[in-house]
Design a protein around this motif. Structure first.
Motif, PDB file in Angstrom:
ATOM      1  N   GLU A  53     -14.419  67.563  27.797  1.00 42.91           N
ATOM      2  CA  GLU A  53     -13.055  68.082  27.852  1.00 42.91           C
ATOM      3  C   GLU A  53     -12.833  68.934  26.601  1.00 42.91           C
ATOM      4  OE1 GLU A  53     -10.185  68.244  29.767  1.00 42.91           O
ATOM      5  OE2 GLU A  53      -9.649  69.456  28.015  1.00 42.91           O
ATOM      6  N   PRO A  54     -12.637  70.239  26.773  1.00 41.92           N
ATOM      7  CA  PRO A  54     -12.495  71.092  25.581  1.00 41.92           C
ATOM      8  C   PRO A  54     -11.337  70.676  24.682  1.00 41.92           C
ATOM      9  CG  PRO A  54     -12.743  72.413  27.583  1.00 41.92           C
ATOM     10  CD  PRO A  54     -12.611  71.006  28.020  1.00 41.92           C
ATOM     11  N   GLU A  80     -10.105  74.833  41.085  1.00 37.43           N
ATOM     12  CA  GLU A  80      -9.317  74.570  42.301  1.00 37.43           C
ATOM     13  C   GLU A  80      -7.975  73.943  41.906  1.00 37.43           C
ATOM     14  OE1 GLU A  80     -12.875  73.724  45.543  1.00 37.43           O
ATOM     15  OE2 GLU A  80     -12.008  72.028  44.461  1.00 37.43           O
ATOM     16  N   PRO A  81      -6.913  74.288  42.625  1.00 35.03           N
ATOM     17  CA  PRO A  81      -5.608  73.744  42.254  1.00 35.03           C
ATOM     18  C   PRO A  81      -5.422  72.311  42.752  1.00 35.03           C
ATOM     19  CG  PRO A  81      -5.383  75.224  44.120  1.00 35.03           C
ATOM     20  CD  PRO A  81      -6.834  75.256  43.724  1.00 35.03           C
ATOM     21  N   LEU A 129      -7.552  72.968  37.001  1.00 35.28           N
ATOM     22  CA  LEU A 129      -8.350  72.436  35.891  1.00 35.28           C
ATOM     23  C   LEU A 129      -9.453  73.428  35.574  1.00 35.28           C
ATOM     24  CD1 LEU A 129      -8.644  68.674  36.882  1.00 35.28           C
ATOM     25  CD2 LEU A 129      -6.922  69.822  35.497  1.00 35.28           C
ATOM     26  N   GLU A 130      -9.545  73.798  34.302  1.00 32.19           N
ATOM     27  CA  GLU A 130     -10.541  74.795  33.904  1.00 32.19           C
ATOM     28  C   GLU A 130     -11.884  74.154  33.608  1.00 32.19           C
ATOM     29  OE1 GLU A 130      -9.707  77.815  34.144  1.00 32.19           O
ATOM     30  OE2 GLU A 130      -7.513  77.753  34.130  1.00 32.19           O
ATOM     31  N   GLY A 187       3.597  72.042  38.636  1.00 25.33           N
ATOM     32  CA  GLY A 187       3.503  72.225  37.195  1.00 25.33           C
ATOM     33  C   GLY A 187       2.238  71.573  36.662  1.00 25.33           C
ATOM     34  N   VAL A 188       2.222  71.362  35.373  1.00 24.70           N
ATOM     35  CA  VAL A 188       1.053  70.784  34.697  1.00 24.70           C
ATOM     36  C   VAL A 188       1.452  69.428  34.124  1.00 24.70           C
ATOM     37  CG1 VAL A 188      -0.640  71.089  32.842  1.00 24.70           C
ATOM     38  CG2 VAL A 188       0.150  73.071  34.152  1.00 24.70           C
ATOM     39  N   PRO A 189       1.270  68.358  34.891  1.00 23.78           N
ATOM     40  CA  PRO A 189       1.755  67.056  34.432  1.00 23.78           C
ATOM     41  C   PRO A 189       0.880  66.437  33.337  1.00 23.78           C
ATOM     42  CG  PRO A 189       0.751  66.872  36.611  1.00 23.78           C
ATOM     43  CD  PRO A 189       0.799  68.326  36.292  1.00 23.78           C
TER      44      PRO A 189
END
Lengths: 280, 934
Positions: free
Chosen positions: B877-878, B571-572, B579-580, B782-784
């Motif tokens: 967390e990968p 979900e965004p 988040l994957e 974006g991806v903070p």
């Protein structure tokens, strides 16, 4: 830097004070915080070497608390139940480090409006013994504390003891402290009460005092008079009204508003009285 | 110029006493504080000074067996008595490895502290140990309540006290055997701190503990006004009157008198130049011998003040106030913005909508160690030894202030007695550098407690207006947030707060339509900077109040409402990031479900009985982006192998008590495939270690942990190559050799045969990691952050309806940490964060000029922090080292919301002004007509 005196005899201490003003140090728990960032420029009289000022004991109808008696000693001494209130206060002063060093008499002489010992001392009708080279005098605690950080002690005098008259049979006492955290907390408000029950199960004499609600802790004479003769039971606490606390003059500060202090004091007084009736 | 400073004045006298069982005689003024005599005259720096006022108990020693504050005891009083300090605790018993290879001995109590993780930063630990020793001598089997009573006079800002109580209760257990994990089993082990022993014996050296004997002393003269112009008088006359003064530094003496965290925010002078912008700002530095510096009072200093009306937060918000910095005419330092979708439209269509206004106060870090350090000039270089969270930024900043190259600056961090963000800004460093550089002599400085509180940064006070809405299916639709943050006189970390908050404003939920706007406003208040959470704790009070209210309006259980809306993988977020993986909020909430239902039912049943005490149970959820917001924040770690087979981890990640010195070794050891006990640490010295970045933003486990893992894997690869063995070979260290065994048999590398490098390592490897993020566009999309921590906490409380007091009775905390590298330390972070969150909720409010000490500014004590159950949710967390994320800040964020929600559950009254002090709670209850029912 001034001189440092640590005499072993009371007479030498009094001679020092007769010779000029000196800051009296016992437990140091108020003196040092007040000197944070300021050097000791004045002469200091450290009284902790004077054995005669130690000890707590009952003698001839009076409990004597020597000037060097610490809060811990008061809390741990084998004492009768009419001292439960002030002994509860003893366990609420700062932390154990403060209780181990700080003295009951020093707490009184420092004359903080929030001094934890003073409401109980007022309710116990305690007197202060003051010594000087000229002799001894005794004055009631109520006349000793004059204002915020002001007492009736003259510069040449040393407060050598507190003297508490033994109350009537069956007497008991209570103490309530309100702070915004559990330990190491300056009181927002306090209440202390001492009850001497009458033989018929009513209030004989009761003395109630409130602290941290004005420059000095105060007795509540109107309340004391109103309670006299009432039955000792669960309803007694409920008879306390806001008007009984009219003599208080709390202020706004970082610990609470004046209005809050007034309300809290009423609750604490009721709880202190409830504790007395529940002990019956 | 050398020579020691004579600290013995005319009033000195001899005092003889027993110190740790040995007779000593010192000649000092008998009125000197025992703490000062122990530290300065007798060299025993294990006794710490946190306040010099009996407020913190850090200096607790035993005199004739009884715990007392050494700072309140004149030396003259110990004549003929026995003084015991932390250094005198363990004089016999088995020895184990101490600091720098010294043998250390531990009492059972100390060993129990080590085993239980009872020391974090360790600066309160000596006081705790002395108080507990006193207790255990009198009462070998105390109850928890007796432990709390006996230790209640010592403050701890790190641990939340629970593990200290556990350690004292467990002191009767035997032995000093500590868990030593086998090779490959370090990550996940409940291993004791690698730097723990020195914190228990008094050997650890904090900022104030290793001052050179010949150092001059420095003291700042600070502004008593929030805003004023000033003129300096005749400083030459001051110098003549006080011959012990070596220098009086003014703004003119600072080469580049502007510093600040951001390249665009270099707005703070080391010494004010004609105008002060907050109470506590430094205007002069006095440098001289100790007696002179201690004797000079502000009254001796010729300064003419012209006080001006200060710019308040309200005035700054309203606009039109006097301008603090000429380049910011509206006093707005920075604006933050995240916008997604069409938020206004959603409210029209929603089934339920709620609005909340939140107000929070300045919060003080209140680390027990005040800022301290010393500096010296070495040729054309300046060296600064001080407590800090960020040695590399300090290096660059001092180079800037001094007009030197960064190679000319060496920063040697001491152990740090708590930081929490407050030691990310410069404190003693610039003026020490200027003084030592000019005078060519070492110069030392330790802040007093009032100075620490007046001068240092604070948590930003916030004024937040937020609204949220949801559909009839219970799903969140829109979130609209506007927050003003009082950033005080200077920029500090204000931009970080203004940018981090909008990203997190919705809370950890999936919300399709979002508008989150922030402003950081300048005022004549203390600079607000970095404090555990960077504004997110303030914003969380708003979103968690809204979640409760929406749930109520929709007739849903507050926990189930959150579970439904919890952000899930795929979900965004508000910034459009998807988040994957490692998105464990729903699991955290689910872990609370059973205790929640039981506690809510029990509270409601108890309340039906009436009475003055009302019980309540509340929940708070949070998320927190790990590392810098959309900014590069790389970390590098080096690991080297010695000829004797010892492994050295060159660790530039400063351990401020949270445990990175242990975590990094655990991670590196498992990456390398060798045991932890083969490791030695070289910590944070800018000449010796790689740049691991700052200890901030909960980034060290994730970012530096990755660097440590990569370094470990790099060294392992090199060993495997030289040994010519396969990937899965098992390594073993023995007698200066590395042995490897795989299917092909055993091979050996003799390390003494290899050539050591300049560091003395025969093999080494460096690992570097920088979290992958992107810049945010003008709508904040974006991806903070590369990863986020998640948590749900529930608080049980009891409210006294007559006094307005709130007692927190239990907290259950479920945290998704990815992987708990060290569960003891994760629990310690959670418990300590909860204690600070509890303080934020109920008691902490810094008021300049009013609460500059630890008795007017209240932090929680032993008796205020309840039982805390920690539930570790490990949604790997990968990208993280062995799956780990961060925990430092996440621990604090949900606590205050949970407590305030519990207050609402107990009373029906919503309090949104923190702290909820007794007077405010009672006023709110009265206003709502809530009282004791007969």
């Amino acid at each position: 830097m001034g001189r440092y005196h640590r005499p072993l005899a009371l007479a030498d201490a009094l001679a020092t004070l007769a010779g000029g003003p000196a800051t009296v140090v016992a437990g140091g728990t108020d003196v040092f915080p007040a000197r944070l960032g300021r050097p000791f420029a004045e002469d200091v009289l450290d009284i902790t070497g004077i054995t005669a000022l130690k000890g707590i004991g009952l003698d001839g109808g009076w409990l004597r608390i020597g000037a060097l008696a610490t809060w811990s000693e008061l809390a741990q001494a084998p004492l009768p139940p009419w001292l439960d209130g002030i002994r509860r206060a003893a366990r609420e002063v700062g932390g154990v480090q403060i209780q181990n060093a700080g003295t009951v008499v020093g707490n009184l002489c420092n004359a903080s409006p929030a001094a934890d010992g003073v409401p109980s001392l007022l309710a116990l009708d305690a007197e202060v013994e003051l010594a000087s080279s000229a002799g001894l005098r005794r004055i009631p605690v109520a006349e000793f504390v004059l204002g915020n950080r002001r007492t009736a002690r003259r510069p040449e005098e040393l407060a050598t003891a507190l003297l508490i008259p033994e109350p009537g049979p069956g007497a008991r006492s209570s103490f309530e402290k309100l702070g915004a955290r559990r330990y190491l907390v300056i009181s927002i408000a306090m209440a202390a009460a001492v009850l001497e029950p009458a033989a018929d199960g009513t209030v004989g004499r009761i003395r109630v005092a409130v602290g941290a609600c004005g420059p000095v802790a105060r007795r509540l004479p109107a309340l004391e008079a109103a309670l006299r003769g009432l039955p000792l039971g669960p309803d007694l606490a409920g008879t306390v009204t806001p008007a009984h606390l009219d003599g208080l003059s709390p202020i706004d500060d970082v610990r609470g508003t004046a209005e809050y202090r007034r309300e809290a004091a009423l609750v604490l007084v009721r709880r202190a009285i409830r504790t007395l009736t529940e002990q019956a | 110029m050398t020579g020691t400073i004579d600290r013995v004045g005319a009033a000195a006298a001899e005092t003889s006493f027993l110190l740790n069982g040995r007779p000593v005689t010192i000649r000092v003024p008998p009125i000197r504080r025992l703490s000062e005599a122990l530290r300065e005259d007798l060299g025993l720096t294990g006794t710490k000074v946190g306040c010099n006022a009996g407020d913190c108990g850090a200096c607790t020693v035993r005199i004739d067996g009884r715990q007392v504050c050494a700072c309140l005891t004149p030396v003259g009083q110990v004549a003929g008595r026995h003084v015991q300090t932390v250094e005198g605790l363990a004089v016999e018993g088995p020895a184990i490895g101490g600091r720098g290879g010294h043998e250390a001995r531990l009492t059972r109590l100390q060993a129990s502290f080590h085993r239980h993780g009872a020391a974090q930063c360790g600066v309160c630990t000596p006081g705790m140990l002395m108080a507990a020793t006193d207790l255990l001598e009198r009462n070998p089997a105390p109850t928890r309540g007796e432990v709390e009573d006996a230790l209640g006079g010592v403050l701890c800002r790190c641990t939340g006290y629970r593990k200290i109580v556990d350690a004292v209760m467990g002191a009767a257990e035997d032995g000093i055997a500590f868990l030593v994990p086998q090779a490959g089993a370090a990550v996940g082990a409940r291993v004791a701190k690698t730097d723990g022993i020195a914190k228990l014996t008094g050997e650890e050296r904090y900022g104030a503990d290793a001052m050179p004997a010949d150092a001059l002393w420095l003291r700042a003269v600070r502004s008593p006004h929030a805003r004023a112009r000033f003129r300096l008088g005749d400083l030459a006359a001051l110098r003549r009157a006080w011959p012990g003064l070596a220098a009086v530094l003014t703004a003119a003496d600072v080469p580049v008198n502007r510093y600040g965290i951001y390249p665009t925010g270099k707005d703070q002078p080391a010494l004010a130049d004609g105008e002060v912008r907050y109470r506590g700002e430094a205007v002069l530095a006095l440098v001289g011998d100790a007696d002179t510096i201690e004797s000079l009072t502000d009254a001796d200093i010729p300064i003419e003040w012209e006080p001006l009306a200060p710019v308040t937060f309200e005035a700054a918000r309203a606009g039109g106030a006097p301008v603090l910095h000429a380049d910011l005419p509206d006093n707005v330092l920075v604006r933050g913005r995240v916008v997604k979708g069409a938020v206004d439209d959603t409210f029209a269509a929603a089934a339920a909508a709620s609005v909340v206004e939140v107000e929070t106060a300045f919060v003080e870090h209140a680390y027990i160690e005040p800022e301290a350090g010393w500096a010296r000039r070495v040729g054309d270089r300046i060296e600064i030894v001080a407590c800090t969270q960020t040695p590399y930024m300090d290096r660059d900043e001092i180079a800037h202030v001094m007009g030197l190259s960064r190679e000319q600056v060496r920063i040697v961090p001491t152990a740090v007695g708590g930081g929490f963000g407050g030691k990310l800004d410069l404190s003693v460093q610039p003026l020490l550098a200027v003084a030592a550089w000019r005078l060519g002599r070492p110069v030392r400085w330790t802040y007093s407690r009032p100075e620490s509180m007046a001068a240092s940064t604070k948590r930003h006070p916030a004024r937040i207006m937020a609204r949220a809405c949801a559909g009839s299916d219970g799903r969140l639709l829109g979130y609209d947030f506007a927050g003003d943050f009082n950033t005080g006189a200077y920029a500090s970390w204000g931009p970080t707060v203004a940018n981090r908050v909008p990203v997190h404003a919705t809370g950890p939920y999936h919300v399709p339509h979002v508008r989150a706007l922030t402003r950081a406003l300048h005022t004549n208040d203390p600079p607000a900077g970095a404090f555990r959470g960077f504004g997110v704790p303030q914003a969380a009070i708003a979103h968690e109040a809204l979640m409760d209210d929406l749930a109520a309006k929709l007739g849903m259980d507050p926990l189930e409402f959150r579970h439904l809306n919890a952000l899930r993988a795929g979900e965004p977020t508000a910034t459009g990031q998807v988040l994957e993986a490692s998105c464990g909020l729903a699991a955290c909430i689910a872990a609370l479900r059973e205790p929640w239902r039981a506690a809510r039912a029990a509270a409601e049943a108890a309340n039906r009985a009436g009475g003055a005490v009302r019980r309540g149970v509340g929940i708070g959820c949070m998320w927190y982006g790990i590392g810098n917001t959309s900014l590069s924040n790389p970390s590098s770690m080096r690991v080297g192998l010695r000829p004797d087979g010892r492994i050295v981890l060159y660790n530039g990640a400063v351990d401020i008590g949270q445990g990175s010195n242990t975590i990094m070794v655990q991670i590196c050891a498992d990456a390398l495939g060798l045991p932890m006990d083969a490791f030695d640490l070289v910590t944070g010295d800018t000449d010796l270690t790689e740049d691991a970045g700052k200890t901030s933003a909960s980034r060290q486990t994730f970012v530096s942990g990755n660097a440590a893992e990569r370094a470990g894997r790099g060294l392992r690869a090199e060993l495997l190559r030289r040994l010519n063995v396969g990937e899965d070979a098992a390594l073993r260290l023995e007698a200066g050799c590395v042995h490897a065994r795989d299917a092909g048999g055993e091979r050996t590398l003799r390390l003494a045969d290899l050539e050591p490098d300049a560091r003395g390592d025969v093999l080494s490897a460096v690992g570097t990691f920088d979290p992958p993020t992107t810049a945010l566009d003008e709508d904040g999309q974006g991806v903070p952050y590369a990863t986020y921590g998640f948590a749900a906490q529930m608080a049980e409380i009891a409210v006294d309806l007559e006094l307005g007091t709130v007692k927190v009775t239990r907290i259950v905390a479920a945290h998704d940490v990815g992987r708990a590298v060290n569960p003891i330390q994760v629990e310690g972070q959670i418990q300590g964060g909860i204690a600070q969150g509890l303080g934020l909720a109920l008691m902490e409010e810094y008021v300049p000029g009013r609460t500059e000490n630890l008795h007017d500014y209240l932090i929680p004590t032993f008796g205020d922090v309840p039982e805390i159950e920690c539930i570790l949710v490990e949604d790997r967390e990968p990208l993280g080292p062995f799956g780990a994320k961060g925990i430092g800040e996440p621990a604090l964020v949900p606590t205050a919301p949970a407590i305030l929600n519990a207050l609402h559950h107990a009373t029906g009254v919503r309090i949104t002004r923190a702290p909820a002090t007794p007077d405010r709670v009672l006023a709110a209850l009265r206003a709502a007509g809530v009282g004791v029912t007969p």
